[in-house]
Design a protein around this motif. Structure first.
Motif, PDB file in Angstrom:
ATOM      1  N   ALA A 117      40.625  43.695  40.245  1.00  0.00           N
ATOM      2  CA  ALA A 117      39.572  44.675  40.000  1.00  0.00           C
ATOM      3  C   ALA A 117      39.697  45.868  40.935  1.00  0.00           C
ATOM      4  O   ALA A 117      38.966  46.843  40.799  1.00  0.00           O
ATOM      5  CB  ALA A 117      38.191  44.022  40.152  1.00  0.00           C
ATOM      6  N   LYS A 138      44.892  41.247  32.149  1.00  0.00           N
ATOM      7  CA  LYS A 138      43.748  41.605  32.994  1.00  0.00           C
ATOM      8  C   LYS A 138      44.219  42.264  34.269  1.00  0.00           C
ATOM      9  O   LYS A 138      43.705  43.293  34.686  1.00  0.00           O
ATOM     10  CB  LYS A 138      42.942  40.354  33.333  1.00  0.00           C
ATOM     11  CG  LYS A 138      41.912  39.997  32.283  1.00  0.00           C
ATOM     12  CD  LYS A 138      41.109  38.783  32.737  1.00  0.00           C
ATOM     13  CE  LYS A 138      40.282  38.229  31.591  1.00  0.00           C
ATOM     14  NZ  LYS A 138      39.782  36.870  31.881  1.00  0.00           N
ATOM     15  N   ASN A 190      43.701  46.389  34.450  1.00  0.00           N
ATOM     16  CA  ASN A 190      42.779  46.998  35.394  1.00  0.00           C
ATOM     17  C   ASN A 190      43.501  47.961  36.318  1.00  0.00           C
ATOM     18  O   ASN A 190      42.992  49.015  36.662  1.00  0.00           O
ATOM     19  CB  ASN A 190      42.090  45.913  36.230  1.00  0.00           C
ATOM     20  CG  ASN A 190      40.983  45.245  35.461  1.00  0.00           C
ATOM     21  OD1 ASN A 190      40.791  45.516  34.285  1.00  0.00           O
ATOM     22  ND2 ASN A 190      40.260  44.367  36.126  1.00  0.00           N
TER      23      ASN A 190
END
Lengths: 118, 118
Positions: free
Chosen positions: B26, A89, A93
């Motif tokens: 993110a 993750k 990203n």
DNA sequence: CGCATTGGTTAGTAATAGCTTACCGTTAGT
DNA sequence: ACTAACGGTAAGCTATTACTAACCAATGCG
């Protein structure tokens, strides 16, 4: 469900516990022998083993008066999977962002051009 | 050199710090915005970021009055490598042991047959 | 220029974690 | 049955840690 990660993480966060983990990865060991090698007393080792066990990283079995501890390959593999997911993750990203130099600025205030970037 | 593992591990051992890590995966975020989302105050976030930075997991850059934090892909990759090495050693040895049901018992006393295996 | 926003740092506090000593149950050997 | 070895648990101490409130420096804007 994410509790496995939590438990596994702070199980391995302690250096003594990691030493136990490493020693155990060579094969089953009794508590006393671990204590002999490590710079802590036997009760401390017992407590560490308890933590590792609750994290699902080790299993134990009785052998006479002794108790042999060894790694639980399932637990280790499961923790590893959690970690891999985390890394994927995180880096995934980032990869996606690196491709688009500046995306559409979700919330206006955020992506201002930096003045000096140092 | 193994200090990276140590620092990275107890950087990620804290739940709040992991939340920051996730949010940062993110994209870049300012300190204030992190504090707005998390259940802790801004100084706490600053301190956590300091820990993450010392562990080499994040980098920061100034953007006006704000300071944007983001993951450091190199640091993350390095920590991941350390972990992978750990998993490999642990499971690799286990693999090797599973193939030989009972090996030569390095120290005699150790590998006794277990009485009840429960 | 003030003035507001952002954020790093410090001091102080409460909770937690790791350690040791002491105690007790269990198993093996004689 | 007695004794010794092994190991889990409890109590207590100390050090660390995560947190908040308060203060201070720097940047941007009117």
């Amino acid at each position: 469900m994410d509790t496995y990660l939590q438990a596994g993480l702070d199980a391995l966060a302690d250096e003594t516990r990691r030493a136990i983990f490493r020693r155990l990865s060579a094969g089953p060991v009794a508590v006393n022998e671990l204590a002999r090698v490590l710079p802590v007393t036997r009760p401390a080792v017992s407590q560490h083993l308890k933590v590792l066990k609750k994290a699902g990283l080790v299993i134990d079995r009785k052998a006479g008066t002794r108790r042999l501890y060894q790694l639980d390959p399932e637990g280790v593999a499961r923790l590893r999977a959690h970690f891999d997911e985390m890394w994927t993750k995180a880096l995934g990203n980032f990869q996606r962002m690196a491709e688009k130099p500046l995306m559409g600025a979700k919330d206006g205030k955020q992506c201002r051009a930096r003045p000096k970037s140092n």
